[in-house]
Design an enzyme around this catalytic site. Sequence first.
Site, PDB file in Angstrom:
ATOM      1  N   HIS A 189       0.538  -3.090  16.459  1.00  0.00           N
ATOM      2  CA  HIS A 189      -0.437  -3.358  15.396  1.00  0.00           C
ATOM      3  C   HIS A 189      -1.385  -4.479  15.828  1.00  0.00           C
ATOM      4  O   HIS A 189      -2.600  -4.394  15.648  1.00  0.00           O
ATOM      5  CB  HIS A 189       0.248  -3.823  14.101  1.00  0.00           C
ATOM      6  CG  HIS A 189       1.086  -2.790  13.412  1.00  0.00           C
ATOM      7  ND1 HIS A 189       2.367  -3.028  12.992  1.00  0.00           N
ATOM      8  CD2 HIS A 189       0.803  -1.513  13.023  1.00  0.00           C
ATOM      9  CE1 HIS A 189       2.858  -1.954  12.378  1.00  0.00           C
ATOM     10  NE2 HIS A 189       1.925  -1.012  12.402  1.00  0.00           N
ATOM     11  N   LYS A 193       8.710   3.460  -0.715  1.00  0.00           N
ATOM     12  CA  LYS A 193       9.254   3.572   0.650  1.00  0.00           C
ATOM     13  C   LYS A 193      10.419   2.607   0.876  1.00  0.00           C
ATOM     14  O   LYS A 193      10.913   2.515   1.990  1.00  0.00           O
ATOM     15  CB  LYS A 193       8.145   3.270   1.674  1.00  0.00           C
ATOM     16  CG  LYS A 193       7.278   4.476   2.041  1.00  0.00           C
ATOM     17  CD  LYS A 193       6.466   4.166   3.297  1.00  0.00           C
ATOM     18  CE  LYS A 193       5.606   5.318   3.750  1.00  0.00           C
ATOM     19  NZ  LYS A 193       4.795   4.958   4.930  1.00  0.00           N
ATOM     20  N   SER A 220       7.428   0.357  13.678  1.00  0.00           N
ATOM     21  CA  SER A 220       8.177  -0.537  12.777  1.00  0.00           C
ATOM     22  C   SER A 220       9.574   0.013  12.518  1.00  0.00           C
ATOM     23  O   SER A 220      10.545  -0.742  12.447  1.00  0.00           O
ATOM     24  CB  SER A 220       7.432  -0.695  11.452  1.00  0.00           C
ATOM     25  OG  SER A 220       6.168  -1.249  11.661  1.00  0.00           O
TER      26      SER A 220
HETATM   27  O1  PNS Z   1       1.600   2.376   8.441  1.00  0.00           O
HETATM   28  P1  PNS Z   1       1.655   3.667   7.686  1.00  0.00           P
HETATM   29  O2  PNS Z   1       2.823   3.679   6.745  1.00  0.00           O
HETATM   30  O3  PNS Z   1       1.622   4.851   8.604  1.00  0.00           O
HETATM   31  O4  PNS Z   1       0.304   3.730   6.782  1.00  0.00           O
HETATM   32  C1  PNS Z   1       0.069   4.806   5.915  1.00  0.00           C
HETATM   33  C2  PNS Z   1      -1.100   4.505   4.954  1.00  0.00           C
HETATM   34  C3  PNS Z   1      -0.859   3.222   4.192  1.00  0.00           C
HETATM   35  C4  PNS Z   1      -2.381   4.402   5.725  1.00  0.00           C
HETATM   36  C5  PNS Z   1      -1.182   5.730   3.971  1.00  0.00           C
HETATM   37  O5  PNS Z   1       0.093   6.005   3.462  1.00  0.00           O
HETATM   38  C6  PNS Z   1      -2.151   5.497   2.813  1.00  0.00           C
HETATM   39  O6  PNS Z   1      -3.332   5.405   2.993  1.00  0.00           O
HETATM   40  N1  PNS Z   1      -1.602   5.393   1.594  1.00  0.00           N
HETATM   41  C7  PNS Z   1      -2.368   5.141   0.391  1.00  0.00           C
HETATM   42  C8  PNS Z   1      -2.406   6.366  -0.510  1.00  0.00           C
HETATM   43  C9  PNS Z   1      -3.479   7.347  -0.068  1.00  0.00           C
HETATM   44  O7  PNS Z   1      -4.652   7.040  -0.039  1.00  0.00           O
HETATM   45  N2  PNS Z   1      -3.024   8.560   0.313  1.00  0.00           N
HETATM   46  C10 PNS Z   1      -3.907   9.595   0.753  1.00  0.00           C
HETATM   47  C11 PNS Z   1      -4.175   9.522   2.244  1.00  0.00           C
HETATM   48  S1  PNS Z   1      -4.027  11.126   2.894  1.00  0.00           S
END
Ligand code: PNS
Length: 163
Positions: A16, A40, A127
Site C-alpha cells: 500500500h 468485514k 493484508s
Molecule cells: O482494500 P479493499 O478491501 O480491496 O478495498 C475495497 C474497496 C474499499 C475499494 C471497495 O470495497 C469499495 O469501494 N467499497 C465501498 C462500497 C462501494 O462503492 N461498492 C461498489 C464498488 S463496485
Amino acid sequence: MRAIYPGSFDPVTLGHLDIIERAAKTFDELVIGILNNNSKSPLFSVQERVNMLEEVTSYIPNVKIVCFSGLLVDFAAKLEAGIIVRGLRAVSDFEYEFQMSQTNRIMNKEIDTVFYNTSLEYAYVSSSMVKEVAMHGGDISGFVPALVVERVYDKYRKDLSEK
Ligand code: PNS
C-alpha cells in the site's frame, strides 16, 4: 488534481505504502479513504487504521487520511476527487478490479480509475496474508511498516490472553 486511494487497509502494508508514495507524486493531493466496513469484521478499528496510516505517511505532505462508508463514487464526488487509485498485484486481482472500476464508472462517468502496478517485491503482499502469518507467530517485518508490526502482534497476543 485530487485523487482518492480507497481500501480496507487492515492493516496498511508496504505494498500500500509503495502505491501511496507513487500516487502522491502523480497527483496534487491524495486522499486515502478507509472503508468503515464493520461487516468485514476487521482486525483494527477504523480509528486505529486512520492512526496507523497517518503515522506511516507523515513524511508525505500531500496525503490526507479520511474514512468513509457507503458508495465510493459518492464519497469521491463529495471530495471532488476525479480519480480513484488502485494497485494491481497479479492477474488474479484483475477480475475484481475490472468489475469494480466498470461498476463505478457506470455509476459516475466523471470519475476514472487509475491502476498502479505494484512493485515486484510487494507483488504477493496482502493484508490478509499478513494477518495469517502473524496469527501463527511468523515474521511480518518484510510486509508491513515497522510501527505496524507490533500493533498486529499485539492484537493476536490480546486475543490469546483473552482465551
Ligand atoms: O482494500 P479493499 O478491501 O480491496 O478495498 C475495497 C474497496 C474499499 C475499494 C471497495 O470495497 C469499495 O469501494 N467499497 C465501498 C462500497 C462501494 O462503492 N461498492 C461498489 C464498488 S463496485
